[in-house]
Write an enzyme that holds these catalytic residues in place. Sequence first.
Site, short mmCIF file in Angstrom:
data_model
loop_
_atom_site.label_atom_id
_atom_site.label_comp_id
_atom_site.label_asym_id
_atom_site.label_seq_id
_atom_site.Cartn_x
_atom_site.Cartn_y
_atom_site.Cartn_z
N ASP A 13 3.82 13.64 5.23
CA ASP A 13 2.78 12.62 5.06
C ASP A 13 1.57 12.83 5.95
OD1 ASP A 13 4.57 11.39 3.26
OD2 ASP A 13 5.57 10.38 4.92
N LYS A 16 -1.39 16.18 3.10
CA LYS A 16 -1.44 17.47 2.39
C LYS A 16 -2.11 17.32 1.02
CE LYS A 16 3.08 17.73 2.75
NZ LYS A 16 3.36 16.61 3.67
N GLY A 40 5.58 12.59 -1.67
CA GLY A 40 4.66 11.54 -2.13
C GLY A 40 3.30 11.87 -1.58
N HIS A 41 2.37 12.22 -2.45
CA HIS A 41 1.02 12.56 -2.01
C HIS A 41 0.05 11.55 -2.61
CE1 HIS A 41 2.86 16.29 -0.87
NE2 HIS A 41 3.06 16.67 -2.11
N GLN A 223 7.03 18.06 1.95
CA GLN A 223 7.67 17.79 3.23
C GLN A 223 6.92 18.51 4.37
OE1 GLN A 223 9.91 18.77 0.38
NE2 GLN A 223 9.44 16.64 0.01
P1 GDP Z 1 1.14 13.99 2.09
O1 GDP Z 1 2.53 13.66 1.70
O2 GDP Z 1 1.06 14.96 3.22
O3 GDP Z 1 0.28 14.41 0.92
O4 GDP Z 1 0.51 12.64 2.67
P2 GDP Z 1 0.63 11.15 2.04
O5 GDP Z 1 -0.29 11.06 0.88
O6 GDP Z 1 2.04 10.76 1.87
O7 GDP Z 1 0.11 10.29 3.27
C1 GDP Z 1 -1.17 10.45 3.81
C2 GDP Z 1 -1.96 9.13 3.63
O8 GDP Z 1 -3.10 9.16 4.47
C3 GDP Z 1 -2.49 8.90 2.23
O9 GDP Z 1 -2.44 7.52 1.96
C4 GDP Z 1 -3.94 9.39 2.30
O10 GDP Z 1 -4.79 8.72 1.38
C5 GDP Z 1 -4.29 9.01 3.71
N1 GDP Z 1 -5.26 9.90 4.38
C6 GDP Z 1 -5.38 11.25 4.28
N2 GDP Z 1 -6.31 11.70 5.13
C7 GDP Z 1 -6.80 10.61 5.79
C8 GDP Z 1 -7.77 10.42 6.83
O11 GDP Z 1 -8.38 11.36 7.34
N3 GDP Z 1 -7.97 9.12 7.25
C9 GDP Z 1 -7.31 8.06 6.73
N4 GDP Z 1 -7.55 6.84 7.21
N5 GDP Z 1 -6.38 8.22 5.75
C10 GDP Z 1 -6.13 9.46 5.30
P1 IMO Z 2 5.81 14.56 1.69
O1 IMO Z 2 5.68 15.79 0.83
C1 IMO Z 2 8.17 12.33 4.61
C2 IMO Z 2 12.52 12.85 4.45
C3 IMO Z 2 13.36 11.66 4.04
C4 IMO Z 2 14.64 11.94 4.83
C5 IMO Z 2 14.76 13.46 4.74
C6 IMO Z 2 15.70 13.96 3.66
O2 IMO Z 2 5.23 13.33 1.10
O3 IMO Z 2 5.34 14.83 3.09
P2 IMO Z 2 15.51 14.08 1.01
O4 IMO Z 2 15.36 13.00 -0.01
O5 IMO Z 2 14.42 15.10 0.99
O6 IMO Z 2 16.87 14.71 0.99
O7 IMO Z 2 15.42 13.31 2.42
O8 IMO Z 2 13.45 13.94 4.51
N1 IMO Z 2 11.46 13.23 3.50
C7 IMO Z 2 10.15 13.00 3.71
N2 IMO Z 2 9.51 12.36 4.70
N3 IMO Z 2 7.45 12.91 3.63
C8 IMO Z 2 8.08 13.57 2.63
O9 IMO Z 2 7.41 14.29 1.71
C9 IMO Z 2 9.50 13.61 2.61
N4 IMO Z 2 10.43 14.15 1.78
C10 IMO Z 2 11.62 13.93 2.34
O10 IMO Z 2 12.75 10.45 4.44
O11 IMO Z 2 14.47 11.61 6.18
MG MG Z 3 3.79 12.00 1.52
#
Ligand code: GDP
Ligand code: IMO
Ligand code: MG
Length: 428
Positions: A13, A16, A40-41, A223
């Site tokens: 998270d 990416k 989850g992106h 991840q």
């Molecule tokens: P990922 O799994 O690495 O793609 O990241 P996620 O989407 O799960 O979580 C990142 C969150 O941060 C998302 O809700 C993005 O919209 C938000 N985000 C990304 N870059 C920035 C930033 O520079 N500032 C803020 N405030 N939010 C950001």
């Molecule tokens: P993104 O791509 C954050 C964590 C789960 C758990 C562990 C194993 O959005 O960064 P799983 O279901 O993969 O067997 O769970 O990994 N986990 C993540 N945490 N971001 C993710 O993906 C994750 N995908 C799995 O919370 O601790």
């Molecule tokens: Mg994510």
Amino acid sequence: MPAVVLIGAQWGDEGKGKATDLLASRLDYVVKFNGGNNAGHTVVVGDEKYALHLLPSGILTPGVTPVIANGVVVDIEVLFEELEALETRGVDVSKLRVSANAHIITQYHRTLDKVTERFLGKRQIGTTGRGIGPAYADKINRVGLRMQDLFDENILRQKVEGALDQKNHLLVKVYNRRAIGVDEVVDELLAYVDRLRPMVTDTSLLLHRALEAGETVLFEGGQATMLDVDHGTYPFVTSSNATSGGAVTGSGIAPNRIDRVIGVVKAYTTRVGAGPFPTELFDEWGDFLSERGHEFGTTTGRRRRTGWYDAPIARYTARINGVTDFVLTKLDVLTGVESIPVAVAYDVDGQIFDEVPVSQSDFHHAKPVYEEFPGWTEDISGARSFEELPANAQSYVRELEAMSGARISAIGVGPGRDEIVQLHDLLD
Ligand code: GDP
Ligand code: IMO
Ligand code: MG
């Protein structure tokens, strides 16, 4: 600049999805090489917000060919749900290609994920419950189903029989659940065959040819490094290689083709699920980061655990992945923190560690050694160049860079597509 890998530098998270989206207009292919719909992106485009799980973030950019490579585990029901949801919003998804060697997540993997977690009790991993671990376990155990098996009904039936033979004993006798019927699983999978046929191909060959033709390919990791099954905080990890090496085995592209490795890192740290987290905060600062950063999971909605930036983890990530450039995200979230702590080392029962300790017991006991840096109060979300950032924000970034093992080439100052400060070209 043909082959670029983008990976998470912490526990996921990091942003990416946004970083991929930022580059996407210059890319020809975006390849997902590990994980499945546990990812989850969130990508924000203007007023539109997209939550992607199984599909690579590049799918939102016209002209990009999104690829689900062999290293991914595919829940076909989720695949079509996600595709249909995007189509309804006007996104062209027709270019998607899926590897014939990618493994399939079935209903018995989802069931096993949930029941095994329940049985672990206090030792739970806190998985996303999507069947990821059991599907990868079957792959390694050589009883998995691959996309290509769907096109030969006899083979498919034999493989499902083989897999269920063992699993039904486990489900009924150990977990007290109902047995799953072979026909039930086979029929469910066969229903998708016609729609899948045009998408399923030899994606390794496709990507090889694209690179030979000088096209630009981005390998987007799901991840993150600290969740990698080999290099993360085992057993509190996911079941795939989320590091740059995973891009090679997970796509069938040779290691010497990779030109750049981008590490995405937050200006602080978060983690979902169980496992060690040295800089975790349990006080009002933890709530501050969680609320200000909207730190709630895109996949499960769980509140993310929060803590300050951990420099040994960034250095570890730079080393394991060969990071050439970091994208530092969410700097805006730290606005208003008067003095910002950063972990520069760990104290493990009186012994100082400058690097991530190899022993998990040591890592569990690691207490951060903090250095503090002066904060800023100005709103930075409008900054588009490094010079527009307040002096203290500039020096915070420079200090992190000096400690983190690679240059910082872009800085996120908000969730929007254009809320970014670029310092160096990420693709060159
Ligand atoms: P990922 O799994 O690495 O793609 O990241 P996620 O989407 O799960 O979580 C990142 C969150 O941060 C998302 O809700 C993005 O919209 C938000 N985000 C990304 N870059 C920035 C930033 O520079 N500032 C803020 N405030 N939010 C950001
Ligand atoms: P993104 O791509 C954050 C964590 C789960 C758990 C562990 C194993 O959005 O960064 P799983 O279901 O993969 O067997 O769970 O990994 N986990 C993540 N945490 N971001 C993710 O993906 C994750 N995908 C799995 O919370 O601790
Ligand atoms: Mg994510």
